[in-house]
Each structure stands twice: as C-alpha cells, then as structure tokens.
Design an enzyme around this catalytic site. Sequence first.
Site, PDB file in Angstrom:
ATOM      1  N   CYS A 148     -17.562  26.729 -52.516  1.00  0.00           N
ATOM      2  CA  CYS A 148     -17.703  26.294 -53.942  1.00  0.00           C
ATOM      3  C   CYS A 148     -16.882  27.113 -54.748  1.00  0.00           C
ATOM      4  O   CYS A 148     -16.131  28.136 -54.206  1.00  0.00           O
ATOM      5  CB  CYS A 148     -19.087  26.371 -54.336  1.00  0.00           C
ATOM      6  SG  CYS A 148     -19.319  25.365 -55.930  1.00  0.00           S
ATOM      7  N   HIS A 170     -22.749  31.479 -52.905  1.00  0.00           N
ATOM      8  CA  HIS A 170     -24.012  31.922 -53.963  1.00  0.00           C
ATOM      9  C   HIS A 170     -24.398  33.347 -53.455  1.00  0.00           C
ATOM     10  O   HIS A 170     -25.306  33.979 -54.307  1.00  0.00           O
ATOM     11  CB  HIS A 170     -24.806  30.661 -53.721  1.00  0.00           C
ATOM     12  CG  HIS A 170     -24.625  29.555 -54.091  1.00  0.00           C
ATOM     13  ND1 HIS A 170     -24.358  28.560 -53.168  1.00  0.00           N
ATOM     14  CD2 HIS A 170     -24.489  28.804 -55.249  1.00  0.00           C
ATOM     15  CE1 HIS A 170     -23.981  27.573 -53.824  1.00  0.00           C
ATOM     16  NE2 HIS A 170     -23.972  27.722 -55.073  1.00  0.00           N
TER      17      HIS A 170
END
Length: 771
Positions: free
Chosen positions: A740, A708
């Site tokens: 992710c 992120h």
Amino acid sequence: MVQSAVLGFPRMGKLRDLKKATEAYWGDKLSKEDLLAEGKRLRLEHWKIQKDAGVDIIPSNDFAYYDHVLDHIQMFNAIPERYSKHKLSTLDEYFAMGRGRQKDGIDVPSLEMVKWFDSNYHYVKPTFQDDQTFKLSDDPKPVRHFLEAKDAGIVTRPVLLGPVSFLHLGKADRNQTVDPISLLDKLLPVYEQLLQELKKAGAETVQIDEPVLVFDLPSKIRNAFKPAYEKLCAVQGSSGPQLVLATYFGDVVHNFDIIDSALTNTYAFHVDLVRHPEQLDKVVEHLGSKQILSAGVVDGRNIWKNNMKKSVELVESAIQKLGKERVIVATSSSLLHTPHTLDNEKNLDSEVKEWFAFATEKASEVAVIAKAVTDGPASVKSELEANAKGMNNRATSKRTNNPEVKKRVDGVSKDMYERKSAFPSRYEQQKDHLKLPLFPTTTIGSFPQTKDIRIQRNRFTKGEITAEEYEKFIEKEIRDCIAIQDELQLDVYVHGEPERNDMVQYFGERMDGYVFTTHAWVQSYGSRCVRPPIVVGDISRPAPMTVKESQYAASVSKKPMKGMLTGPITCLRWSFPRDDVHQSVQAMQLALALRDEVVDLEAAGIYVIQVDEPALREGLPLRSGKERENYLSWAVDSFKLSTAGVKDSTQIHSHFCYSEFQDFFHAIAALDADVLSIENSKSDAKLLKVFIDEAYPRHIGPGVYDIHSPRVPPEEEIKTRIEEMLQYLKPDQLWINPDCGLKTRQWKETKAALSNMVAAAQFFRSKYSKA
C-alpha cells in the site's frame, strides 16, 4: 420503562488523545505507566459522557489500545509462538502482534489485519495453530475494566466478541491446517470461566457480539451455534451474568434456525434496525416468551442526525407486541465508527451542522427516544421539535440538489464505459510508449508525510505563508521524492503526494457537494485515524485537482510518472455518504468528476494513471445474492466510467487493499484495468491461484511487503515472496510493489525496504531475461 443502551463508544478521545499517547510510547517518549494512565483517564471520561447523556446501559471492554479482537487474542492466550517466545511485557507483546517489532534483536511481522465486515475499521485476524490451546489471562481485561467503572460509580455492561465469531473471523497460521471452528470445544470453557469471573465482579448482564450471524454461513459454522450457546446460557443466573446476544450490520432472519436456543435462553437479543428495519416483525416472532429486544435504531455507522419521529414509531411498534419492559432503545452497532463529538466543530457551516450527530450526540439520541416511548412525546417535546426542524431544513436545502449534475448523469451513454480497444491491443501500444522492463517496480502512491510537511501545510491553512511559498515548498518535496526514486532505481515513479492530507479528503475538498470537519476523527486501525469528508449534496469537479503537481513531477523525472487518483467507490465509502440518495447515484457523480481529471492528466503528459479502489471489497454487501450483484454492477460501471476516456497507450492502474476477492473476482476482471496492485504480503500466496483459474489476462502487482509495520523486510524474504507468486503468475504479468502507500512510514525504513524490494526485482529480471 424502556431503557437506553450504547453498544460501544469511540476510543481515541476528543482530540485523538489515545493516538498521541500510543505513538509517544512507541517512540520511547512516554512510559508504560503513563500510557496506561491515559487509557484509564479516557475510559472514565467516556463512561461519564454516556452517563451524563442519560444512557441507562453503558458498555465496558469496548476500549482497546490497538484493536478489540487483538485484545481477545491475548486474553485467550491465542498468541503465536513467534511472539510469546521473546518474553516481552504484556503490552509490548500486544503491540508486536498488532504492528510488528524490529527492535533489540527481535524481528517479527505483525499478524494479518483485515476490514471489520463492511466498515473502514481494521481488526487483527486471530491466527491459530494445529495444537492450539486456550487459557484465560490472569487479569482479564473485561473484569478489570468493569471494576474500574464500578469504582467510579458507573455500573457497565461488559462487551465480548462471541466465540463463534472469534473463531470464524480467524485463520490457520502459515503452514498449519487447523480449521478454526474445530477449536470451539477448547475455547468455550475459557468463555465460561470469564463469564463467571464477571459475575463475581458484579456484572449482571454481558453483551456478547456474534456479528457473523449476518453472513451466509457454511454449515460447520451454523452447526456450532446451538452447542455453543447451550453451554454459555447454562452459566447464566447464579454463576454467570445474563447474556445479551448482539448482531449488527445486517439482518439475521436467514439464520434464525441456528440460534433458536440462544433466542430462547439469552436475556436479550440485539438487532440492527437501521440497516434492516423490515426484520423487526420476524425478530419479535422468534424471541423467547420473556426475552428482551434491543432495538438498534440510532445509526452507529454514519453522522446523520436520527429521524426521531421514525425511530419512535418503530420502537412503539415493538412495544405494542412486547411491552415496555421488554424493549431497549440502542445504537445499531458500536459508535466506534463515528467521530467523538460535534462540539469540537467550531468552524462547521451552521446550516449543515444541525444535520449531524456524532457519538456523544448519538448517546443523547438513544436516551431521548427511550424517554419519548416511556413517558410520552410531551416529556421530550423540545428535543423532538428541534429534531423535526433539522430534518425539514435538510430536506428543503438548496445545497443538496444541483440540476446541472443531474443533467450530466442523465447524458451518460454506454460507450463512455468502455476503453477504445481490448487489453492485448492496448498493451502493445503501452509497451512501445512506456518501455518498461520485466518485473517493473513501483510504489502505490504516497511517500512519508514528514513533520515538516505537516507543519507547512498547517501554516498555509492558517495563512501564515502565501500560496506561492507553499507551492515552492511542495515542488521541493516532489523533487526530493523523485531524487530518492532515482537513487532506488524504481521503474515507474510517483510524485509522493506531499500536498495531500488524505486520499479522500484531498479530493473532496476540491469537489462541490462535500463538507469537512476539523476534529471528526475516526479510528481506522491501531493509532491510525481518518477524518472522513461528508457528502451533503450532488457532486461535481469545478477545476483540475491533481494536474499541476503531477505535471511538474513529470517535468523533472527521468522515468514514467504515475498520476494518482482515488476512485469513485473509495471516495464514497471512505466518506460519510448521504442517506437520502442511493449510493449508486453518488458513485456515478463521483465517476464523472474523476473522468474529467483522468482526461486532463493524460492531456498534461501523464501516461500512467492509477485510480485506487481499496474500498471496493469493503462495500460488498455481506450476503451473496441480488443485492451483491447489483452493487458490483454499479461499482464496476463507476470505475469504468471514470477511466475509459483515455487513449489505448495510456496505462490505467488500480489498487486494492486485501486479497480476499475470490467470491467477486468476475467484478475485479470487469474493471478492465491494465494493472492491478493488491495487498498480499500477509496473505497466503495460494490466493493468487484465482488468476490462473480465471485465466486473468492483464497485469498484477501483489504486494511484497507490509507497509502497516515499521519493520524492514530483508531482500531474501522478498525474493521468497516473488518466487511464491511466480507459481501462480507469468513473469511478464508480474509487477513488484509494496502492499500500500507509504504515507505513515518513516523515510529511513521506507528507503531500506524499497532498496531490498528493487534488488529482489532485479534479481528475477536478470534470471528471467537470461532464460
């Protein structure tokens, strides 16, 4: 008179204006002054929308440049020293905490980010020190925004996250031992000071959110409410504003005993009557003799038009007990979780368009319901008739029901939920088939979606290039992704997903039962927005969805190629689901559609297939008990139904965001996936202890760095993380991967981070191979 109220409004603007402005600021293409000016413009626009809709009580301080909890962290000076020591501007310090900073000699990761209850919104987790102190900022944002609205002729109700929720949703910093709730006595004077300043500015009421009241709370948190609200209620009146205690996303009946004093002494109490309308009678019984009920009857979490007949009946039942002056008609929660306005949707099918209401329309709904119960249904006759017509049209529409789908669901047998063999037998076949090394490296699925990809996708959508031209472009992007993975020396490849717009929308567009919007964006975190598909009917898969691209990628790859699918629960949770059919039914329909895709991928030569379920944790009911176990039962069954149709030699992976799964680990294990990958980079590695305690037999890839943030983690940092993981996992269990997918990152930082990740994995591979 029954007033109407909105608990919060979306921040991004009609066309994601805030996203564009903040990202321009991060890219040094917009000045601080221009960003702040754009924020002010949006706030004024949103207040005016609500006022024009006829809303009586309009919120302020619901706007945030990144996250409303992060706003509180900075406002209360709960800023870890690793950020404050750099003496950044207030705005840059704020963004450094939200997304990390690696610039001008400063290298700090972001604070942990987790899901906001059971929604798809992410908040920044307050992070506390053993010697934590609090201090109100010199120019507190709630006061500033209240005055800003007041200057524009709009008197608002400021919104604050309550002190107990703020602390309970936080954590001790790394290497710290403080229990956040023990800081309550230090924090309360800051809240009292803030409330007094709001009163001086002219605020008569303040909404103070304590959403943790819907949880099953530990005793230390339960015990914190009475003293906290005795102090806060004491400032009401002459020195402070009246308090509206707000809860949402669940029922609060089980916690009435700990908020009796708050219910007696606060001006009003808000409850979510969309999720739990049955709590109304007990809530009314527990209110103080003069306290006002804020009835949350318009759904703040979905896009379906309100059934005004039912809402009017529910509100009138409250009025019969309390009187009109003691009832407010409100949204169930903030409208943050809904798109901005239905007016943006010029291409939406007219039949289904009349079934929906977005934030702007929901503001009108609360105003209409309030007028209906104040002046009588005749005062809003045309609005109620149009609403009833929409309700009936949806209920009788042929597009909501598909007999063939129902027939297939009825034909599901028990053996369809189980793999052919247990994991030990499967793993032996997978080792022979895939020939992977120790500490295998992979990514979660997506690679950066470049500007060129977005341009070409848009050109194809508009018909400016042919399907053949677009396909050739996608094949080139896939080859480029594979060449980069060759260069990085990863072990299991992905095709990079250049053809996919969103991990749920892409699949929804290829299944019957969904409809799609053009501008119905919803904030997920920071500047990240998603455009959830809408489930309007029974779901099925007319044709293969991913096979062509995955098969092509495998044909030009030197290593095993991983097929990438979004699981049934995530497809459901990250859509706007139907509200007329139980979610378990929708999940099973999705599982059958995905089962066909998994089988087709295997037949096409894809022998590693990842079925992502990052929303499994998000869907978990907020309270333990029968409801939670029922959810986990049908959620696990849906995953197994989608994946169990392959041979033992085909390896099934799944990915989960957020590692807070200790309380439902049995369900994670029951999925029977061969390999799990989980977010772990900002979590304490001790969370992995559950894998030892439960003797977890299969393989796992705890994320080694945070995707992120644009920050590139050094190789040594990743080695340290792997070393921590090896305290809890066996070497032959451990996969090395990011947290992710890499869709939102840039190629430069992506290649640098993955290069460091592979080098760290190779270090341990060499070390343990020799051992």
